[in-house]
Design an enzyme around this catalytic site. Structure first.
Site, PDB file in Angstrom:
ATOM      1  N   THR A  27       0.812  -1.096  -0.256  1.00 38.81           N
ATOM      2  CA  THR A  27      -0.064  -0.131   0.175  1.00 38.81           C
ATOM      3  C   THR A  27       0.787   1.358  -0.029  1.00 38.81           C
ATOM      4  O   THR A  27       1.900   1.220   0.738  1.00 38.81           O
ATOM      5  CB  THR A  27      -0.821  -0.033   1.237  1.00 38.81           C
ATOM      6  N   THR A  29       2.109   5.479  -2.068  1.00 41.16           N
ATOM      7  CA  THR A  29       2.226   6.189  -3.339  1.00 41.16           C
ATOM      8  C   THR A  29       3.271   5.445  -4.086  1.00 41.16           C
ATOM      9  O   THR A  29       3.028   5.346  -5.252  1.00 41.16           O
ATOM     10  CB  THR A  29       2.723   7.624  -2.862  1.00 41.16           C
ATOM     11  N   THR A  30       4.353   4.803  -3.649  1.00 42.00           N
ATOM     12  CA  THR A  30       5.366   4.325  -4.676  1.00 42.00           C
ATOM     13  C   THR A  30       4.355   3.215  -5.191  1.00 42.00           C
ATOM     14  O   THR A  30       4.798   2.672  -6.335  1.00 42.00           O
ATOM     15  CB  THR A  30       6.477   3.909  -3.744  1.00 42.00           C
ATOM     16  N   ASP A  86       6.406  -3.765  -1.908  1.00 38.46           N
ATOM     17  CA  ASP A  86       5.921  -2.831  -1.030  1.00 38.46           C
ATOM     18  C   ASP A  86       6.814  -1.665  -0.976  1.00 38.46           C
ATOM     19  O   ASP A  86       8.069  -1.494  -1.279  1.00 38.46           O
ATOM     20  CB  ASP A  86       5.666  -3.224   0.147  1.00 38.46           C
ATOM     21  N   ALA A  88       8.015   1.732   1.870  1.00 36.94           N
ATOM     22  CA  ALA A  88       8.517   1.880   3.274  1.00 36.94           C
ATOM     23  C   ALA A  88       8.346   3.509   3.755  1.00 36.94           C
ATOM     24  O   ALA A  88       8.613   4.311   3.077  1.00 36.94           O
ATOM     25  CB  ALA A  88       9.902   1.447   3.526  1.00 36.94           C
ATOM     26  N   MET A 102       2.291   4.048   7.835  1.00 39.36           N
ATOM     27  CA  MET A 102       1.713   5.429   7.972  1.00 39.36           C
ATOM     28  C   MET A 102       0.477   5.668   6.975  1.00 39.36           C
ATOM     29  O   MET A 102      -0.434   6.565   7.381  1.00 39.36           O
ATOM     30  CB  MET A 102       2.731   6.658   7.336  1.00 39.36           C
ATOM     31  N   GLU A 109       0.082  -5.667   5.749  1.00 39.50           N
ATOM     32  CA  GLU A 109       1.333  -5.636   5.004  1.00 39.50           C
ATOM     33  C   GLU A 109       2.190  -6.574   5.641  1.00 39.50           C
ATOM     34  O   GLU A 109       2.884  -7.255   4.854  1.00 39.50           O
ATOM     35  CB  GLU A 109       1.962  -4.085   5.143  1.00 39.50           C
TER      36      GLU A 109
END
Length: 228
Positions: A27, A29-30, A86, A88, A102, A109
């Site tokens: 999960t 933005t990246t 994922d 970080a 966050m 996750e």
């Protein structure tokens, strides 16, 4: 930073993701850019027969938007996933330890990550730190009825804990698992020990410190893509 995220997402997928894999999708933005690039490779036929296991409702939405089917029933799994990809929030390169959560999804996750053969982390240069807790608090997912007890325990340890408040509506943030999140300010000297210690508290479902035994990190630094 957006360009860095795109570059590391593409590099990681090109070098690590193969056809016929079972993939956990994180999960953030990246990961958005990773999903976009995965969609391109699936549509071009260069990646085939992938199965996706998601960590949040946000990720399900992004996959659906790209018309990528995903598995909803984890009970079908009887072996580890091949790779969990994922992002970080903080990365300690020397120990390959992470802060995540966050985005409020660190419980699932971690379920996906720790049941995958490899945890593949993609990150821009802002996520690299010399000590966990330097920039970000440590997220802790807590059962709603236990939040008062846990906050008292943390205060007794002289730790500052804040109940995360939802920006979109009044009241606390509620996770996909119907729990609260406490953000704890602390510098982490021993990531593995801290992760294990906080998991002993009744009422704490998960802490956002990750120490996967086989973590690969693809990150951007000094104007180039690096691996750890």
């Amino acid at each position: 930073m957006e360009n860095q995220k795109i570059l590391v997402a593409k590099y990681a997928i090109d070098h690590y993701i193969k056809s016929n894999m079972n993939l956990g999708i994180g999960t953030g933005t990246t990961i958005y850019y990773a999903i976009k690039y995965l969609s391109e490779k699936i549509k071009s036929g260069s990646l085939k027969n992938l199965k996706f296991y998601t960590t949040s409702s946000d990720t399900k939405y992004l996959l659906s938007k790209e018309q990528i089917p995903y598995e909803s029933n984890f009970s079908k799994l009887n072996k580890n996933l091949d790779i969990a990809i994922d992002g970080a929030d903080e990365i300690l390169l020397e120990k390959k330890s992470l802060i995540k959560g966050m985005g409020g999804a660190h419980l699932m996750e971690k379920v996906i990550a720790y049941n995958s053969e490899t945890l593949l982390i993609i990150a821009d240069e802002t996520k690299i730190v010399k000590k966990l807790g330097t920039k970000m608090p440590i997220p802790i997912e807590v059962a709603q009825n236990a939040v008062g007890f846990i906050m008292t325990r943390l205060e007794e340890m002289n730790l500052e804990a804040t109940l995360r408040i939802c920006k979109e509506k009044k009241g606390p943030t509620i996770t996909d698992n119907n729990n609260y999140i406490l953000d704890v300010k602390m510098h982490v000297e021993n990531p593995e020990g801290t992760e294990k210690y906080f998991k002993l508290f009744p009422g704490i479902l998960e802490i956002g410190i990750f120490n996967h035994k086989n973590t690969r990190i693809v990150y951007y630094q000094d104007k180039q893509i690096k691996e750890a």
